[in-house]
Design an enzyme around this catalytic site. Sequence first.
Site, mmCIF file in Angstrom:
data_model
loop_
_atom_site.group_PDB
_atom_site.id
_atom_site.type_symbol
_atom_site.label_atom_id
_atom_site.label_comp_id
_atom_site.label_asym_id
_atom_site.label_seq_id
_atom_site.Cartn_x
_atom_site.Cartn_y
_atom_site.Cartn_z
ATOM 1 N N ASP A 101 35.086 47.665 38.978
ATOM 2 C CA ASP A 101 35.279 46.251 38.621
ATOM 3 C C ASP A 101 36.727 45.800 38.691
ATOM 4 O OD1 ASP A 101 32.549 46.253 38.104
ATOM 5 O OD2 ASP A 101 32.835 46.760 35.992
ATOM 6 N N GLU A 102 37.480 46.393 39.578
ATOM 7 C CA GLU A 102 38.897 46.040 39.714
ATOM 8 C C GLU A 102 39.063 44.682 40.401
ATOM 9 O OE1 GLU A 102 37.524 48.827 40.862
ATOM 10 O OE2 GLU A 102 38.482 50.547 39.900
ATOM 11 N N LYS A 108 37.330 44.352 43.750
ATOM 12 C CA LYS A 108 37.198 44.737 45.165
ATOM 13 C C LYS A 108 36.550 43.623 45.987
ATOM 14 C CE LYS A 108 34.836 48.320 43.704
ATOM 15 N NZ LYS A 108 35.101 48.254 42.253
ATOM 16 N N LYS A 152 36.433 40.393 45.540
ATOM 17 C CA LYS A 152 37.345 39.264 45.795
ATOM 18 C C LYS A 152 38.310 39.595 46.930
ATOM 19 C CE LYS A 152 41.408 36.892 44.363
ATOM 20 N NZ LYS A 152 42.195 36.060 43.488
ATOM 21 N N ASN A 212 24.259 49.674 41.877
ATOM 22 C CA ASN A 212 25.018 49.809 40.613
ATOM 23 C C ASN A 212 26.281 48.949 40.702
ATOM 24 O OD1 ASN A 212 25.952 51.569 42.634
ATOM 25 N ND2 ASN A 212 26.473 53.227 41.237
ATOM 26 N N GLY A 260 28.582 45.644 41.448
ATOM 27 C CA GLY A 260 28.488 44.188 41.347
ATOM 28 C C GLY A 260 29.828 43.652 41.799
ATOM 29 N N HIS A 261 29.874 43.089 42.985
ATOM 30 C CA HIS A 261 31.138 42.615 43.556
ATOM 31 C C HIS A 261 31.138 41.089 43.552
ATOM 32 C CE1 HIS A 261 31.798 46.680 45.824
ATOM 33 N NE2 HIS A 261 31.710 46.807 44.521
ATOM 34 N N GLN A 277 32.413 51.089 42.941
ATOM 35 C CA GLN A 277 32.849 51.833 41.746
ATOM 36 C C GLN A 277 34.372 52.057 41.818
ATOM 37 O OE1 GLN A 277 29.701 53.285 43.389
ATOM 38 N NE2 GLN A 277 28.938 51.571 42.223
ATOM 39 N N THR A 304 26.745 43.575 37.081
ATOM 40 C CA THR A 304 25.396 44.059 37.381
ATOM 41 C C THR A 304 24.516 44.078 36.131
ATOM 42 O OG1 THR A 304 26.137 45.340 39.266
ATOM 43 C CG2 THR A 304 24.113 46.091 38.225
ATOM 44 N N ASP A 357 46.868 37.278 35.414
ATOM 45 C CA ASP A 357 46.767 36.079 34.562
ATOM 46 C C ASP A 357 46.237 36.397 33.166
ATOM 47 O OD1 ASP A 357 44.431 36.560 36.391
ATOM 48 O OD2 ASP A 357 43.468 35.093 35.073
ATOM 49 N N VAL A 408 45.836 36.172 40.536
ATOM 50 C CA VAL A 408 46.082 35.393 39.310
ATOM 51 C C VAL A 408 44.873 34.553 38.902
ATOM 52 C CG1 VAL A 408 48.600 35.368 39.574
ATOM 53 C CG2 VAL A 408 47.235 33.586 40.683
ATOM 54 N N GLY A 409 43.702 34.907 39.403
ATOM 55 C CA GLY A 409 42.485 34.197 39.034
ATOM 56 C C GLY A 409 41.359 34.668 39.928
HETATM 57 P P1 GDP Z 1 34.449 44.595 41.731
HETATM 58 O O1 GDP Z 1 33.245 45.328 41.283
HETATM 59 O O2 GDP Z 1 35.632 45.486 41.909
HETATM 60 O O3 GDP Z 1 34.218 43.736 42.942
HETATM 61 O O4 GDP Z 1 34.850 43.606 40.540
HETATM 62 P P2 GDP Z 1 33.815 42.702 39.685
HETATM 63 O O5 GDP Z 1 33.413 41.540 40.507
HETATM 64 O O6 GDP Z 1 32.753 43.519 39.073
HETATM 65 O O7 GDP Z 1 34.748 42.277 38.482
HETATM 66 C C1 GDP Z 1 35.918 41.575 38.654
HETATM 67 C C2 GDP Z 1 35.818 40.278 37.835
HETATM 68 O O8 GDP Z 1 37.084 39.702 37.696
HETATM 69 C C3 GDP Z 1 34.948 39.227 38.495
HETATM 70 O O9 GDP Z 1 34.360 38.435 37.499
HETATM 71 C C4 GDP Z 1 35.965 38.423 39.281
HETATM 72 O O10 GDP Z 1 35.538 37.085 39.535
HETATM 73 C C5 GDP Z 1 37.138 38.423 38.349
HETATM 74 N N1 GDP Z 1 38.467 38.401 38.962
HETATM 75 C C6 GDP Z 1 38.887 38.958 40.120
HETATM 76 N N2 GDP Z 1 40.217 38.793 40.268
HETATM 77 C C7 GDP Z 1 40.638 38.113 39.182
HETATM 78 C C8 GDP Z 1 41.911 37.667 38.730
HETATM 79 O O11 GDP Z 1 42.950 37.871 39.354
HETATM 80 N N3 GDP Z 1 41.946 37.008 37.539
HETATM 81 C C9 GDP Z 1 40.840 36.765 36.798
HETATM 82 N N4 GDP Z 1 40.979 36.131 35.647
HETATM 83 N N5 GDP Z 1 39.629 37.176 37.194
HETATM 84 C C10 GDP Z 1 39.529 37.847 38.360
HETATM 85 P P1 IMO Z 2 31.581 48.238 41.001
HETATM 86 O O1 IMO Z 2 31.409 48.558 42.469
HETATM 87 C C1 IMO Z 2 31.817 49.650 36.914
HETATM 88 C C2 IMO Z 2 29.325 53.075 35.829
HETATM 89 C C3 IMO Z 2 28.171 52.848 34.889
HETATM 90 C C4 IMO Z 2 28.089 54.198 34.231
HETATM 91 C C5 IMO Z 2 28.405 55.146 35.379
HETATM 92 C C6 IMO Z 2 27.190 55.708 36.089
HETATM 93 O O2 IMO Z 2 31.057 46.902 40.629
HETATM 94 O O3 IMO Z 2 32.991 48.472 40.597
HETATM 95 P P2 IMO Z 2 25.294 54.761 37.667
HETATM 96 O O4 IMO Z 2 24.559 53.458 37.655
HETATM 97 O O5 IMO Z 2 26.101 54.982 38.894
HETATM 98 O O6 IMO Z 2 24.421 55.918 37.329
HETATM 99 O O7 IMO Z 2 26.337 54.652 36.441
HETATM 100 O O8 IMO Z 2 29.178 54.403 36.295
HETATM 101 N N1 IMO Z 2 29.316 52.201 37.031
HETATM 102 C C7 IMO Z 2 30.160 51.187 37.210
HETATM 103 N N2 IMO Z 2 31.116 50.680 36.410
HETATM 104 N N3 IMO Z 2 31.639 49.146 38.142
HETATM 105 C C8 IMO Z 2 30.708 49.662 38.975
HETATM 106 O O9 IMO Z 2 30.613 49.289 40.271
HETATM 107 C C9 IMO Z 2 29.890 50.708 38.512
HETATM 108 N N4 IMO Z 2 28.878 51.426 39.036
HETATM 109 C C10 IMO Z 2 28.543 52.347 38.134
HETATM 110 O O10 IMO Z 2 28.475 51.827 33.977
HETATM 111 O O11 IMO Z 2 29.104 54.332 33.284
HETATM 112 MG MG MG Z 3 31.830 45.253 39.737
#
Ligand code: GDP
Ligand code: IMO
Ligand code: MG
Length: 422
Positions: free
Chosen positions: A13-14, A16, A18, A38, A40-41, A223, A299, A332, A412-413
């Site tokens: 959830d870094e 990626k 975006k 698993n 959620g991008h 992940q 997710t 931000d 920054v968002g």
């Molecule tokens: P991913 O799994 O690495 O693609 O990341 P996720 O989508 O699961 O989680 C990132 C969350 O942070 C999402 O809700 C994005 O919309 C949000 N996001 C991404 N970049 C930024 C940022 O620079 N600032 C803020 N406030 N939110 C962001």
């Molecule tokens: P993205 O791509 C954050 C975590 C789960 C659990 C562990 C194992 O959006 O960054 P699994 O479903 O693979 O058996 O779960 O890994 N996990 C994630 N945490 N972002 C994800 O994907 C994840 N995919 C799995 O919460 O701790």
């Molecule tokens: Mg995610």
Amino acid sequence: MAVDLLLGLQWGDEGKGKIVDVLTSNYNIIARFQGGPNAGHTLVFNDVKHVLHTIPSGIFHDAINLVGNGVVIDPVIFKRELEKLTELNVDFKSKLIISRKAHLILPTHRLLDAASETAKGKAKIGSTLKGIGPTYMDKTGRNGIRVGDVELKGWKDRYRNLANKHEAMISFHNVEIQYDLDELENEFFEAVEILKSLTFVDSEEYIFQAMKDAKSILAEGAQGTLLDIDFGTYPFVTSSNTTAAGACTGLGIAPTKIGDVFGIFKAYTTRVGSGPFPTELFDKIGETMGRVGQEFGATTGRPRRCGWLDLVALRYACQVNGVTQLMMMKADVLSGFKTIKVCTAYNYNGDTISHFPFNIEKQNVTPIYSELKGWKEDLTSMDNVSQLPQELNNYIIFLEKELEIPIKIVSVGPDRKQTILR
Ligand code: GDP
Ligand code: IMO
Ligand code: MG
């Protein structure tokens, strides 16, 4: 032409999704190499939020989007993702292709995931319950069903045998799991038909030819490094190699063909699910990070645990992946904190260490922090590096010095536009 990689350096959830969306205009092909639904991008543009689970994050551009052999696909979830794209008039048929070697998540894989987690009780992984672990178990156990199999006669017999075995395994766990397999199977087979209407490819050959034709390729990870099956905080990890090497096996790219490795991290740290997290905060600061950063799983909707940036873990992640450029997300969210703490080393059973040890459980590890001055300015409407507050610049320079890798993007968002290049 080399293949560039983009992967998460923390516990997922870094941001990626975006950044892949932001970078896609530079590439001909975006290729997911591991994980499954698993993930959620999240992508935000034109005031609309999109969440992708299996489909690569370049789908809103003209690039070819490839689901690689290292990915595990749940046809039911995939179908739902396609339906959303249809609603948005995205012509995916012309640009979405799937590796024949990708494995399928069966309904019983999901049930088995649930049974296994329930049986573990307090020791549960905190899985997303999408069937990831059981599907990769069948892959390495040489029992799995692959996308290419559904084009062959007799695959349903193999399906039946495997599903029967899973049912026996579910009852072994001896836990209460309610399900109607007939209903789940109807939904599954219907979704497989939809999947079959897409283009299946021998993706390693496709990529090989694309490289020969000088096409540019970006491999999208899911992940994060600390969830890697080998290098993550085992057993609280996912079941695939989320690290750079996973792109080689998950797409069929030779290591000599890797170009840039973009490492993406949040300006702080989050984790969803169970497992150790040395810099986790249980106070108002952690609560503020979660609220301002809207830290809820894309997710599962679960609240994400929050804490300060951990440079011990980040250095390790850069090392394991060979990161060439860094991208710092969600800067931000840190606006308004008087001081910003960064963990630079661990007190590990009485010794100061700066490497990531075998075991980072609370009883072994206490973070050692450096403190930097925070900033008050709202960053969300800034679009140029010259506008960034000096304290944030100091934070960035501090991190670059510690990690010895340049930070090329500051986000920054959530919106595509809220991206500052350095
Ligand atoms: P991913 O799994 O690495 O693609 O990341 P996720 O989508 O699961 O989680 C990132 C969350 O942070 C999402 O809700 C994005 O919309 C949000 N996001 C991404 N970049 C930024 C940022 O620079 N600032 C803020 N406030 N939110 C962001
Ligand atoms: P993205 O791509 C954050 C975590 C789960 C659990 C562990 C194992 O959006 O960054 P699994 O479903 O693979 O058996 O779960 O890994 N996990 C994630 N945490 N972002 C994800 O994907 C994840 N995919 C799995 O919460 O701790
Ligand atoms: Mg995610």
